[in-house]
Design an enzyme around this catalytic site. Structure first.
Site, mmCIF file in Angstrom:
data_model
loop_
_atom_site.group_PDB
_atom_site.id
_atom_site.type_symbol
_atom_site.label_atom_id
_atom_site.label_comp_id
_atom_site.label_asym_id
_atom_site.label_seq_id
_atom_site.Cartn_x
_atom_site.Cartn_y
_atom_site.Cartn_z
ATOM 1 N N GLY A 1 0.792 -1.239 0.000
ATOM 2 C CA GLY A 1 0.000 0.000 0.000
ATOM 3 C C GLY A 1 0.817 1.279 0.000
ATOM 4 O O GLY A 1 0.262 2.366 -0.182
ATOM 5 N N ILE B 1 1.196 1.753 -7.249
ATOM 6 C CA ILE B 1 -0.231 1.499 -7.466
ATOM 7 C C ILE B 1 -0.962 1.427 -6.126
ATOM 8 O O ILE B 1 -2.049 1.999 -5.964
ATOM 9 C CB ILE B 1 -0.426 0.204 -8.279
ATOM 10 N N ASP C 1 6.166 -7.620 6.411
ATOM 11 C CA ASP C 1 6.590 -8.442 5.279
ATOM 12 C C ASP C 1 5.514 -9.502 5.050
ATOM 13 O O ASP C 1 5.159 -10.221 5.994
ATOM 14 C CB ASP C 1 7.946 -9.097 5.612
ATOM 15 N N VAL C 2 5.009 -9.611 3.826
ATOM 16 C CA VAL C 2 3.952 -10.603 3.562
ATOM 17 C C VAL C 2 4.439 -12.036 3.789
ATOM 18 O O VAL C 2 3.632 -12.950 3.886
ATOM 19 C CB VAL C 2 3.340 -10.499 2.134
ATOM 20 N N TYR D 1 9.649 -13.040 -13.482
ATOM 21 C CA TYR D 1 8.586 -12.214 -12.903
ATOM 22 C C TYR D 1 7.212 -12.699 -13.380
ATOM 23 O O TYR D 1 6.282 -12.888 -12.585
ATOM 24 C CB TYR D 1 8.819 -10.754 -13.301
ATOM 25 N N ARG E 1 1.524 -1.453 -26.819
ATOM 26 C CA ARG E 1 1.174 -1.697 -25.421
ATOM 27 C C ARG E 1 -0.145 -0.999 -25.117
ATOM 28 O O ARG E 1 -0.580 -0.112 -25.847
ATOM 29 C CB ARG E 1 2.247 -1.103 -24.481
HETATM 30 N N1 LIG Z 1 3.358 -1.060 -12.641
HETATM 31 C C1 LIG Z 1 2.809 -1.834 -13.576
HETATM 32 O O1 LIG Z 1 2.746 -1.473 -14.756
HETATM 33 C C2 LIG Z 1 2.237 -3.184 -13.198
HETATM 34 C C3 LIG Z 1 1.715 -3.980 -14.224
HETATM 35 C C4 LIG Z 1 1.168 -5.212 -13.911
HETATM 36 C C5 LIG Z 1 1.127 -5.633 -12.593
HETATM 37 N N2 LIG Z 1 1.644 -4.863 -11.605
HETATM 38 C C6 LIG Z 1 1.551 -5.361 -10.212
HETATM 39 O O2 LIG Z 1 1.039 -4.321 -9.395
HETATM 40 C C7 LIG Z 1 1.530 -4.474 -8.073
HETATM 41 C C8 LIG Z 1 2.079 -3.149 -7.580
HETATM 42 O O3 LIG Z 1 3.182 -2.770 -8.412
HETATM 43 P P1 LIG Z 1 3.803 -1.302 -8.437
HETATM 44 O O4 LIG Z 1 4.064 -0.970 -9.849
HETATM 45 O O5 LIG Z 1 2.977 -0.399 -7.605
HETATM 46 O O6 LIG Z 1 5.235 -1.577 -7.759
HETATM 47 P P2 LIG Z 1 5.899 -0.924 -6.459
HETATM 48 O O7 LIG Z 1 7.260 -1.523 -6.357
HETATM 49 O O8 LIG Z 1 5.772 0.560 -6.478
HETATM 50 O O9 LIG Z 1 4.969 -1.463 -5.279
HETATM 51 C C9 LIG Z 1 5.136 -2.727 -4.705
HETATM 52 C C10 LIG Z 1 5.125 -2.522 -3.193
HETATM 53 O O10 LIG Z 1 5.209 -3.817 -2.583
HETATM 54 C C11 LIG Z 1 6.038 -3.700 -1.444
HETATM 55 N N3 LIG Z 1 6.591 -5.015 -1.135
HETATM 56 C C12 LIG Z 1 7.481 -5.741 -1.880
HETATM 57 N N4 LIG Z 1 7.760 -6.884 -1.255
HETATM 58 C C13 LIG Z 1 7.039 -6.899 -0.098
HETATM 59 C C14 LIG Z 1 6.921 -7.832 0.962
HETATM 60 N N5 LIG Z 1 7.613 -8.978 0.956
HETATM 61 N N6 LIG Z 1 6.085 -7.532 1.991
HETATM 62 C C15 LIG Z 1 5.385 -6.357 1.995
HETATM 63 N N7 LIG Z 1 5.482 -5.432 1.022
HETATM 64 C C16 LIG Z 1 6.296 -5.709 -0.014
HETATM 65 C C17 LIG Z 1 7.120 -2.727 -1.856
HETATM 66 O O11 LIG Z 1 7.727 -2.130 -0.701
HETATM 67 C C18 LIG Z 1 6.344 -1.726 -2.702
HETATM 68 O O12 LIG Z 1 5.935 -0.586 -1.944
HETATM 69 C C19 LIG Z 1 2.550 -5.604 -8.118
HETATM 70 O O13 LIG Z 1 1.927 -6.785 -7.655
HETATM 71 C C20 LIG Z 1 2.871 -5.729 -9.595
HETATM 72 O O14 LIG Z 1 3.268 -7.044 -9.939
HETATM 73 C C21 LIG Z 1 2.207 -3.639 -11.882
#
Ligand SMILES: NC(=O)c1ccc[n+]([C@@H]2O[C@H](COP(=O)([O-])OP(=O)(O)OC[C@H]3O[C@@H](n4cnc5c(N)ncnc54)[C@H](O)[C@@H]3O)[C@@H](O)[C@H]2O)c1
Ligand SMILES: [Zn+2]
Length: 333
Positions: A8, A12, A39-40, A163, A231
């Site tokens: 959070g 996103i 940590d999840v 990934y 895309r």
């Molecule tokens: N950005 C994109 O275009 C995109 C596209 C498809 C899917 N996603 C998915 O959306 C989700 C969010 O991605 P984002 O772009 O916001 O990335 P981001 O790196 O900004 O956010 C991910 C968050 O997860 C936290 N995190 C990582 N490992 C963790 C753990 N073990 N325990 C608790 N928190 C943890 C990180 O600290 C980070 O704040 C992800 O699941 C990603 O796979 C993103």
């Protein structure tokens, strides 16, 4: 509704938190970035965080293409072990509703049709072809050019890198959890999300961030291949709204339902670079012909299921979204 938002504090996730608040819900942030104990993968921390929670919005993950295969254990640990620990704790606590941040990367190359052979599935592009500048995948039967189209949720999955493999495994775990607990799971398969708060360029970031970061340094965006990669760039506020819609809908119990989450309007990577450069007032993009193994040529979404079943529709158009993104800061600036 009280919603645990894992990740959070991320790009996103922080928009999801904002959108939930705006709709009168109570988001609870669970993110290792802001709390090293959140940590999840930690059963105790997850159990405590689930107290009083009605639903989980699972955004936490390690994202991007990474620096090489050496990253594989960390991707699997954060994304798949993390999801398994979370789901086990939800089963224990009786939390029955999950929305997962899925990804279009589960599809591999998008949907293609050959004039003679109909819908075909080209395999990964070879180094020889990429090095020679042959970027378009050819028909696996006759070798002729293909027409790219929109992928629907029933397209076969074909993850092409670590990934992508972990994002697909998250869905399988969530489906198994739903079957075994009677819970309901939704995977929103995001396409290329962009917008304010996107992380700066790292090996874990998306293409719009590379371009925006280059412009911030006063450099020209470097466009790989010939820039013709198609895309679906979807704005982060639209993605956050899709999460709220999925959390508050009445999805099927005992199963996972997947929804493509895209704008529905494909653009090329070259178009994104040019639009951003113009909006930022920076140098024109340079098309370099470089490539990354594991990248797919075209992947664009058919998001009509999300519109029809959850009443969602994208509100931020490409031109407006890009203008705002050019003016907004990246995270880490
Ligand atoms: N950005 C994109 O275009 C995109 C596209 C498809 C899917 N996603 C998915 O959306 C989700 C969010 O991605 P984002 O772009 O916001 O990335 P981001 O790196 O900004 O956010 C991910 C968050 O997860 C936290 N995190 C990582 N490992 C963790 C753990 N073990 N325990 C608790 N928190 C943890 C990180 O600290 C980070 O704040 C992800 O699941 C990603 O796979 C993103
Ligand atoms: Zn053919």
């Amino acid at each position: 509704m009280r919603v645990l938002v894992t990740g959070g504090a991320g790009f996103i996730g922080s928009h999801v938190v904002e959108a939930l608040r705006a709709h009168g819900h109570e988001p609870v942030v669970f993110d290792i970035r802001t709390d090293p104990t959140a940590d999840v993968r930690s059963p105790g921390a997850v159990r405590d965080a689930l107290s009083g929670v009605d639903a989980v919005c699972h955004q936490a993950a390690m994202v991007g293409l990474g620096t090489g295969f050496a990253d594989a254990p960390e991707y699997v640990s954060r994304n798949d072990l993390g999801t398994a620990v979370l789901l086990a704790a939800m089963a224990q606590a009786g939390v029955e509703r999950l929305v997962l941040a899925g990804s279009m990367v589960v599809y591999g190359e998008g949907r293609y049709t050959c004039a003679r052979h109909g819908v075909v599935r080209p395999g990964p592009r070879t180094v020889t072809d990429l090095a020679a500048g042959r970027f378009e995948p050819a028909c696996p039967v006759c070798g002729t050019d293909l027409e790219p189209g929109l992928v629907a949720e029933d397209a076969p999955v074909d993850p092409r890198n670590v990934y992508a493999t972990t994002k697909l495994a998250q869905e399988h775990l969530a489906a198994a959890w739903a079957r075994s607990t009677g819970g309901s799971a939704v995977s929103l398969r995001y396409h290329n999300v962009y917008g304010p708060g996107m992380p700066r360029d790292t090996p874990y970031a998306g293409v719009a961030s590379f371009f925006r970061s280059a412009l911030a340094r006063g450099e020209a965006p470097r466009v790989f291949e010939d820039g013709g990669q198609r895309r679906d760039f979807v704005h982060v506020r639209d993605v956050a709204a899709a999460n709220v819609a999925a959390l508050t809908a009445g999805p099927a119990a005992g199963a996972l339902t997947a929804y493509n989450t895209g704008s529905g309007t494909p653009h090329t990577v070259g178009e994104m670079a040019r639009a951003l450069a113009v909006a930022y007032g920076g140098p024109e993009p340079v098309v370099t012909g470089e490539y990354r193994l594991g990248d797919v040529r075209h992947i664009t979404a058919d998001s009509s299921r999300l519109r029809a079943e959850l009443g969602w529709k994208p509100e931020v158009g490409f031109a407006d979204g890009v203008r705002e993104f050019a003016a907004a800061g990246l995270r880490g600036d």
